[in-house]
Write a protein that holds these residues in place. Structure first.
Motif, PDB file in Angstrom:
ATOM      1  N   GLU A  45       0.828  -1.081   0.293  1.00 11.46           N
ATOM      2  CA  GLU A  45       0.202  -0.171   0.113  1.00 11.46           C
ATOM      3  C   GLU A  45       1.140   1.212  -0.134  1.00 11.46           C
ATOM      4  OE1 GLU A  45      -2.462  -1.307   3.061  1.00 11.46           O
ATOM      5  OE2 GLU A  45      -3.738   0.066   1.819  1.00 11.46           O
ATOM      6  N   ILE A  46       1.726   1.465   0.850  1.00 11.29           N
ATOM      7  CA  ILE A  46       3.134   2.449   0.574  1.00 11.29           C
ATOM      8  C   ILE A  46       3.529   2.092  -0.535  1.00 11.29           C
ATOM      9  CG2 ILE A  46       4.845   3.026   1.566  1.00 11.29           C
ATOM     10  CD1 ILE A  46       4.130   1.752   4.139  1.00 11.29           C
ATOM     11  N   ARG A  47       4.197   1.687  -0.859  1.00  8.60           N
ATOM     12  CA  ARG A  47       4.502   1.419  -2.357  1.00  8.60           C
ATOM     13  C   ARG A  47       3.789   2.110  -3.113  1.00  8.60           C
ATOM     14  NH1 ARG A  47       8.832   3.500  -3.536  1.00  8.60           N
ATOM     15  NH2 ARG A  47      10.287   1.626  -3.311  1.00  8.60           N
ATOM     16  N   ASP A  48       2.307   1.914  -3.652  1.00  9.10           N
ATOM     17  CA  ASP A  48       1.099   2.734  -4.578  1.00  9.10           C
ATOM     18  C   ASP A  48       1.011   3.698  -4.312  1.00  9.10           C
ATOM     19  OD1 ASP A  48       0.742  -0.655  -5.191  1.00  9.10           O
ATOM     20  OD2 ASP A  48      -0.223  -0.777  -4.347  1.00  9.10           O
ATOM     21  N   ILE A  49       0.658   4.569  -3.553  1.00 12.88           N
ATOM     22  CA  ILE A  49       0.825   4.857  -2.662  1.00 12.88           C
ATOM     23  C   ILE A  49       1.828   6.348  -2.802  1.00 12.88           C
ATOM     24  CG2 ILE A  49       0.097   7.125  -0.662  1.00 12.88           C
ATOM     25  CD1 ILE A  49      -1.338   4.807   0.925  1.00 12.88           C
ATOM     26  N   ILE A  50       2.883   5.763  -3.519  1.00 14.62           N
ATOM     27  CA  ILE A  50       4.274   6.985  -3.129  1.00 14.62           C
ATOM     28  C   ILE A  50       4.636   7.199  -4.659  1.00 14.62           C
ATOM     29  CG2 ILE A  50       4.869   7.073  -0.681  1.00 14.62           C
ATOM     30  CD1 ILE A  50       7.339   5.841  -1.730  1.00 14.62           C
ATOM     31  N   GLY A  51       4.339   5.851  -5.684  1.00 12.41           N
ATOM     32  CA  GLY A  51       5.067   5.390  -6.578  1.00 12.41           C
ATOM     33  C   GLY A  51       6.204   4.477  -6.248  1.00 12.41           C
ATOM     34  N   PRO A  52       7.157   3.787  -7.984  1.00 13.26           N
ATOM     35  CA  PRO A  52       8.150   3.774  -7.826  1.00 13.26           C
ATOM     36  C   PRO A  52       9.395   4.604  -7.701  1.00 13.26           C
ATOM     37  CG  PRO A  52       7.147   4.397  -9.740  1.00 13.26           C
ATOM     38  CD  PRO A  52       6.529   4.762  -9.105  1.00 13.26           C
ATOM     39  N   ASP A  53       9.138   6.004  -7.419  1.00  9.22           N
ATOM     40  CA  ASP A  53      10.637   7.011  -8.010  1.00  9.22           C
ATOM     41  C   ASP A  53      10.721   7.808  -6.562  1.00  9.22           C
ATOM     42  OD1 ASP A  53      10.259   6.513 -10.844  1.00  9.22           O
ATOM     43  OD2 ASP A  53       9.093   8.667 -11.206  1.00  9.22           O
ATOM     44  N   LYS A  54       9.995   7.408  -5.189  1.00 10.81           N
ATOM     45  CA  LYS A  54      10.269   7.970  -4.179  1.00 10.81           C
ATOM     46  C   LYS A  54      11.186   6.456  -3.866  1.00 10.81           C
ATOM     47  CE  LYS A  54       7.651  11.558  -4.271  1.00 10.81           C
ATOM     48  NZ  LYS A  54       6.183  12.462  -3.450  1.00 10.81           N
ATOM     49  N   MET A  55      12.087   7.062  -2.653  1.00  8.49           N
ATOM     50  CA  MET A  55      12.603   6.313  -1.684  1.00  8.49           C
ATOM     51  C   MET A  55      11.391   5.318  -0.956  1.00  8.49           C
ATOM     52  SD  MET A  55      16.255   8.161  -0.706  1.00  8.49           S
ATOM     53  CE  MET A  55      16.255   9.928  -0.201  1.00  8.49           C
ATOM     54  N   PHE A  56      11.879   4.271  -0.369  1.00 10.30           N
ATOM     55  CA  PHE A  56      11.131   3.532   0.400  1.00 10.30           C
ATOM     56  C   PHE A  56      12.603   2.785   1.029  1.00 10.30           C
ATOM     57  CE2 PHE A  56       7.061   0.301   1.130  1.00 10.30           C
ATOM     58  CZ  PHE A  56       7.389   0.975   2.551  1.00 10.30           C
ATOM     59  N   HIS A  57      12.253   3.003   2.857  1.00  7.67           N
ATOM     60  CA  HIS A  57      13.265   2.601   3.287  1.00  7.67           C
ATOM     61  C   HIS A  57      12.624   1.025   4.446  1.00  7.67           C
ATOM     62  CE1 HIS A  57      16.488   5.456   2.495  1.00  7.67           C
ATOM     63  NE2 HIS A  57      15.264   5.881   2.338  1.00  7.67           N
ATOM     64  N   VAL A  58      13.170  -0.126   4.215  1.00  4.46           N
ATOM     65  CA  VAL A  58      12.431  -0.949   4.715  1.00  4.46           C
ATOM     66  C   VAL A  58      13.596  -1.876   5.947  1.00  4.46           C
ATOM     67  CG1 VAL A  58      10.103  -2.794   5.018  1.00  4.46           C
ATOM     68  CG2 VAL A  58      10.374  -1.458   3.418  1.00  4.46           C
ATOM     69  N   GLN A  59      13.381  -2.345   6.631  1.00  4.39           N
ATOM     70  CA  GLN A  59      14.401  -2.860   7.674  1.00  4.39           C
ATOM     71  C   GLN A  59      14.288  -4.133   7.043  1.00  4.39           C
ATOM     72  OE1 GLN A  59      15.545  -0.394  10.942  1.00  4.39           O
ATOM     73  NE2 GLN A  59      15.567  -2.040  12.568  1.00  4.39           N
ATOM     74  N   THR A  60      15.432  -4.814   7.921  1.00  4.91           N
ATOM     75  CA  THR A  60      15.313  -6.199   8.256  1.00  4.91           C
ATOM     76  C   THR A  60      15.271  -7.157   8.507  1.00  4.91           C
ATOM     77  OG1 THR A  60      17.089  -8.262   7.437  1.00  4.91           O
ATOM     78  CG2 THR A  60      18.048  -6.434   7.848  1.00  4.91           C
ATOM     79  N   THR A  61      14.741  -7.933   9.146  1.00  2.00           N
ATOM     80  CA  THR A  61      14.840  -8.739  10.596  1.00  2.00           C
ATOM     81  C   THR A  61      15.247  -9.902  10.630  1.00  2.00           C
ATOM     82  OG1 THR A  61      12.712 -10.332   9.222  1.00  2.00           O
ATOM     83  CG2 THR A  61      11.950  -7.963  10.228  1.00  2.00           C
ATOM     84  N   GLN A  62      16.636 -10.024   9.357  1.00  5.81           N
ATOM     85  CA  GLN A  62      17.814 -10.944  10.176  1.00  5.81           C
ATOM     86  C   GLN A  62      18.304 -10.784  10.760  1.00  5.81           C
ATOM     87  OE1 GLN A  62      16.397 -13.793   8.428  1.00  5.81           O
ATOM     88  NE2 GLN A  62      14.749 -13.331   8.003  1.00  5.81           N
TER      89      GLN A  62
END
Ligand code: E4P
Length: 224
Positions: A45-62
């Motif tokens: 949902e977040i990616r759909d709102i901001i679109g492909p060109d805006k940065m999305f930083h997601v943290q690993t759980t590993q």
């Protein structure tokens, strides 16, 4: 200065993406878990709102470097667009950061509390380092000063890594980091609102409206 949103709240992201010049979204496991929703549903949902060109930083759980790399590859594949994996600074994280260079996946090294940590993260190839300003202030360690020193060192050694200052609780903290030449900040909608609010602006706008109405009533420029 790059402004990024530090939330996984869909409505908050939708709102800020419309009204503020934000360049993307950052999350961490705490921020995601606040939503009590399926992980993939939230990030999609977040990616759909901001679109492909805006940065999305997601943290690993590993925790192990090889597992971090596998998770980063999966995240990048499923989230797509301008993606960065957030990895807390530690030996395994540094190893993963160096490995991820071969996969073309950008790293934001997070949970940074000292310039020394930031410098090594940058040398390992992190694209961003995220120092936690308010958490430093809470232990009387001057978060903005730490951000200023990290910024100075990255510039001094001409490293291809930017400061993404995080963990803000006041607009003043953001202002001080901006004055220190910090490259980017991640903030909530509340901080963004505080950054543009000023009672003197409200008075100025009220005066403009009153003076106009005195002469032209409720007629707008479009109606002349
Ligand atoms: C950034 O992405 C950090 O994880 C975040 O800003 C931490 O904020 P907090 O100190 O308010 O938890």
């Amino acid at each position: 200065m790059i402004y990024i949103l530090d939330t996984a709240d869909i409505e908050e992201i939708r709102y800020c993406n419309e009204f503020y010049p934000v360049s993307g979204v950052t999350t961490n496991p705490t921020i995601i878990s606040r939503e009590h929703e399926d992980f993939w549903k939230i990030v999609k949902e977040i990616r759909d709102i901001i679109g492909p060109d805006k940065m999305f930083h997601v943290q690993t759980t590993q925790k192990k470097a090889e597992d971090i790399v596998e998770e980063a590859k999966l995240l990048k594949e499923r989230i797509g667009g301008e993606f960065y994996v957030k990895i807390p600074i530690c030996e395994e994280g540094l190893k993963a950061t160096m490995m991820l260079k071969n996969w073309g996946i950008g790293v934001t090294m997070t949970a940074i509390f000292t310039p020394a940590q930031a410098l090594i993260a940058a040398k390992a190839g992190a694209s961003f380092v995220a120092p936690y300003v308010n958490r430093l202030d809470n232990i009387i360690a001057d978060g903005c000063e730490v951000v200023a020193e990290i910024t100075k060192q990255l510039n001094l050694y001409n490293l291809d890594c930017r400061v993404l200052a995080a963990s803000f609780k006041t607009a003043e903290q953001v202002h001080k980091c901006a004055s220190a030449g910090c490259h980017s900040v991640t903030v909530t909608s509340g901080i963004l609102k505080s950054l543009i609010s000023n009672p003197m602006t409200d008075v100025a706008v009220a005066t403009f409206e009153k003076d106009w109405e005195t002469v032209y009533g409720d007629k707008t420029i479009l109606e002349f």
